[in-house]
Scaffold this motif. Structure first.
Motif, PDB file in Angstrom:
ATOM      1  N   ALA A 190       0.845  -1.197   0.000  1.00 30.15           N
ATOM      2  CA  ALA A 190       0.000   0.000   0.000  1.00 30.15           C
ATOM      3  C   ALA A 190       0.875   1.240   0.000  1.00 30.15           C
ATOM      4  CB  ALA A 190      -0.907   0.001   1.216  1.00 30.15           C
ATOM      5  N   CYS A 191       0.448   2.266  -0.747  1.00 28.98           N
ATOM      6  CA  CYS A 191       1.231   3.496  -0.799  1.00 28.98           C
ATOM      7  C   CYS A 191       0.305   4.693  -1.001  1.00 28.98           C
ATOM      8  CB  CYS A 191       2.269   3.434  -1.917  1.00 28.98           C
ATOM      9  SG  CYS A 191       3.476   4.759  -1.855  1.00 28.98           S
ATOM     10  N   GLU A 192       0.288   5.561  -0.020  1.00 26.12           N
ATOM     11  CA  GLU A 192      -0.558   6.751  -0.086  1.00 26.12           C
ATOM     12  C   GLU A 192      -0.065   7.695  -1.173  1.00 26.12           C
ATOM     13  OE1 GLU A 192      -1.686  10.603   2.767  1.00 26.12           O
ATOM     14  OE2 GLU A 192      -0.426   8.965   3.511  1.00 26.12           O
ATOM     15  N   GLY A 193      -0.997   8.249  -1.942  1.00 28.04           N
ATOM     16  CA  GLY A 193      -0.669   9.244  -2.947  1.00 28.04           C
ATOM     17  C   GLY A 193       0.032   8.710  -4.172  1.00 28.04           C
ATOM     18  N   SER A 194      -0.004   7.396  -4.375  1.00 27.74           N
ATOM     19  CA  SER A 194       0.682   6.776  -5.510  1.00 27.74           C
ATOM     20  C   SER A 194      -0.330   6.183  -6.478  1.00 27.74           C
ATOM     21  CB  SER A 194       1.626   5.677  -5.006  1.00 27.74           C
ATOM     22  OG  SER A 194       2.111   4.903  -6.078  1.00 27.74           O
ATOM     23  N   GLY A 359      -2.176   2.109  -4.766  1.00 27.36           N
ATOM     24  CA  GLY A 359      -2.218   3.495  -4.334  1.00 27.36           C
ATOM     25  C   GLY A 359      -3.624   4.008  -4.107  1.00 27.36           C
ATOM     26  N   ALA A 360      -3.708   5.088  -3.362  1.00 29.91           N
ATOM     27  CA  ALA A 360      -4.979   5.780  -3.110  1.00 29.91           C
ATOM     28  C   ALA A 360      -4.654   7.164  -2.563  1.00 29.91           C
ATOM     29  CB  ALA A 360      -5.849   5.001  -2.132  1.00 29.91           C
ATOM     30  N   THR A 362      -5.559   8.604   0.251  1.00 29.29           N
ATOM     31  CA  THR A 362      -5.252   8.660   1.683  1.00 29.29           C
ATOM     32  C   THR A 362      -4.658   7.325   2.132  1.00 29.29           C
ATOM     33  OG1 THR A 362      -7.428   7.845   2.371  1.00 29.29           O
ATOM     34  CG2 THR A 362      -7.191  10.231   2.047  1.00 29.29           C
ATOM     35  N   SER A 363      -3.992   7.337   3.265  1.00 30.57           N
ATOM     36  CA  SER A 363      -3.378   6.107   3.769  1.00 30.57           C
ATOM     37  C   SER A 363      -4.440   5.074   4.137  1.00 30.57           C
ATOM     38  CB  SER A 363      -2.498   6.423   4.981  1.00 30.57           C
ATOM     39  OG  SER A 363      -3.263   7.002   6.029  1.00 30.57           O
ATOM     40  N   GLU A 364      -5.575   5.534   4.705  1.00 34.21           N
ATOM     41  CA  GLU A 364      -6.640   4.602   5.084  1.00 34.21           C
ATOM     42  C   GLU A 364      -7.215   3.905   3.859  1.00 34.21           C
ATOM     43  OE1 GLU A 364      -6.441   7.717   6.057  1.00 34.21           O
ATOM     44  OE2 GLU A 364      -6.115   7.592   8.225  1.00 34.21           O
ATOM     45  N   ALA A 366      -5.713   3.527   0.960  1.00 27.45           N
ATOM     46  CA  ALA A 366      -4.677   2.663   0.390  1.00 27.45           C
ATOM     47  C   ALA A 366      -4.591   1.335   1.136  1.00 27.45           C
ATOM     48  CB  ALA A 366      -3.326   3.375   0.418  1.00 27.45           C
TER      49      ALA A 366
END
Length: 513
Positions: A190-194, A359-360, A362-364, A366
């Motif tokens: 998982a990767c936030e903002g990717s 990616g997504a 937000t971290s939640e 993602a």
């Protein structure tokens, strides 16, 4: 007279324990069964510090729940076992376990001895497993269109993630998917903002010490240290003596003189699980070598496997270049990705690896998408290994009909245990129908009649229209191994809970006898 009264009291105590455990199991099942199926909803988990997780993943819900009842904790072990062994179907396993216990309690309260119910349940589960295997369809290679459909079903209809999983499976190859110790789900990150992508290699979750190096490394050697990249230690007590300080200087000089050896060997990436000496960091920066410190054991293992490196201790740097060379791995490409703040490595000289980057915004989000991707990856791998069946509770209902026919020929009270398995096998379909907004009694009977008339196990209930539909044509499929392990794990915990006669609190371990 007193003996008769004692038997009656014992019976009430056993009945009370059984009902208490059944109530705890019911509470656990109610927490996850609403997430089952395409119309299942999410659950919000709230922590003591205000942290929030919104998820549809059964094992995540159960692991994060604040549970104290011992029978409820046994139920959580079902989900954990399913997650560990298969990686998908945790909610189904929990629902089946709850249904088996509920059906078993019904038989026991009717007067059937617990031992007979449990024995019959075991026979019924064994027969059901045989029928599942007989009805299994095999995967015809990684290009089989069923692969994508299985990924979509397990991936909660998220086709983008399903396509990533299929691409990743093709990247590692069918032989790798059959390896006992390999889990495709472990490749998900998982990767936030990717953006989501499949990387043909590994991504190390660590920022290099010399991240300022804006360099793409090609055809390099890789050194993996299960140690620090520092001179050998000298105790503080020894440093206050002349001999100790001299030894310290010798070790530093020895370490300093070993660094040029890295250039001779063509090392372009060093990963250590502990710290890095400032002098070594400066040397590597001056000569274009990426240095990673305090890398997790998981990442070090993946890096070693992908590049073919053999992890060594710092004492290995004393060896000559010729002696150290066999421990090095190789990579065709390595670079620091500033956007991800991670290091990408590909074309390693060891095992083929892929990384499924999810990616997504937000971290939640993602993390939740990564959980979905892991379910899909586990389902795809399970299907490659053991084939697939119609999903949506259709196969379970067909197997329940098989058990009904066998039930008619059985003698003895074990038949009531088989009845419990039959009732439990209908539960997934009933719960999916409930979550879709339809009457479960009506739809289960309608489908049961349709399957019998057509002699087909692929007919199911469409959750949009409520009509009987061929699930294989609709692309609704589940891996056989997911269903089999879920039923077996559910049967084990159901048998254990039904056999509990009394609950006794243990004394603290530090108390003397």
């Amino acid at each position: 007279m007193s003996g008769s009264k004692q038997v009656h009291t014992d019976g009430e105590e056993r009945f009370s324990t059984l009902m208490n455990n059944a109530s705890a199991v019911r509470a656990i099942c109610s927490a996850v069964e609403g997430t089952l199926g395409p119309k299942g909803l999410d659950t919000m988990l709230v922590g003591s510090q205000g942290e929030v997780i919104i998820t549809n993943d059964g094992v995540t819900i159960l692991e994060k729940m604040d549970v104290t009842h011992p029978a409820a904790r046994l139920m959580i072990q079902v989900a954990k076992s399913q997650q560990h062994q298969i990686g998908d179907g945790t909610t189904t396993a929990t629902v089946l376990a709850g249904a088996l216990i509920s059906e078993g309690v019904t038989q026991v309260t009717r007067g059937v001895p617990v031992a007979k119910v449990v024995s019959g349940m075991q026979q019924g589960i064994e027969l059901a497993v045989e029928r599942f295997r007989e009805r299994t369809r095999e995967i015809a290679g990684l290009q089989d269109t069923a692969m994508l459909r299985i990924a979509v079903t397990a991936g909660r209809e998220q086709r983008e993630l399903a396509r990533l999983i299929i691409a990743a499976a093709a990247g590692v190859g069918e032989a790798k998917l059959h390896e006992e110790g390999f889990r495709l789900a472990d490749s998900v990150m998982a990767c936030e903002g990717s953006l989501s992508e499949v990387w043909p290699g590994i991504i190390v979750s660590q920022k290099p010490m010399n991240a300022h190096m804006d360099t793409e490394m090609r055809d390099i050697g890789v050194l993996v240290l299960m140690d620090a990249l520092e001179p050998e230690n000298v105790s503080e007590e020894s440093l206050v003596t002349e001999a100790g300080y001299q030894r310290y200087q010798e070790l530093r000089e020895q370490f300093r003189s070993s660094l040029p050896k890295l250039l001779e060997l063509g090392v372009g990436l060093i990963a250590a699980d502990r710290g890095v000496d400032p002098e070594a960091e400066q040397f590597c920066s001056d000569h274009g070598i990426l240095v990673l410190q305090r890398v997790s054991r998981r990442d070090l293992l993946q890096l070693s496997e992908h590049t073919g490196a053999r992890p060594v201790r710092r004492t290995a740097l004393r060896k000559s270049a010729r002696e150290l060379a066999p421990a090095l791995g190789s990579a065709g490409y390595a670079a620091y990705d500033e956007r991800l703040e991670r290091v990408r490595v590909s074309r390693g000289g060891g095992e083929q690896r892929v990384t499924i980057l999810v990616g997504a915004a937000t971290s939640e989000a993602a993390l939740e998408r990564s959980r979905i991707a892991r379910d899909a990856a586990s389902a795809v791998q399970a299907a490659v290994r053991g084939g697939y069946l119609p999903g949506g509770g259709a196969a379970e209902l067909a197997v329940a009909r098989d058990l009904e026919r066998r039930r008619e020929t059985m003698k003895g009270m074990e038949a009531f245990g088989v009845d419990a398995v039959i009732g439990a096998l209908r539960k997934p379909l009933a719960q999916i129908v409930i979550n879709a907004g339809f009457n479960p009694l009506e739809k289960v009977e309608e489908l049961k009649a349709a399957q019998a008339a057509m002699e087909s196990d692929s007919l199911g209930i469409d959750c949009d229209s409520g009509k009987v539909t061929d699930f294989l044509d609709a692309g609704i499929m589940d891996p056989t191994e997911v269903k089999i392990h879920a039923l077996q794990a559910a049967g084990e915990v159901a048998s254990a809970i039904l056999r509990i006669h009394t609950v006794i609190k243990m004394k603290p371990p530090f108390e003397e006898t």
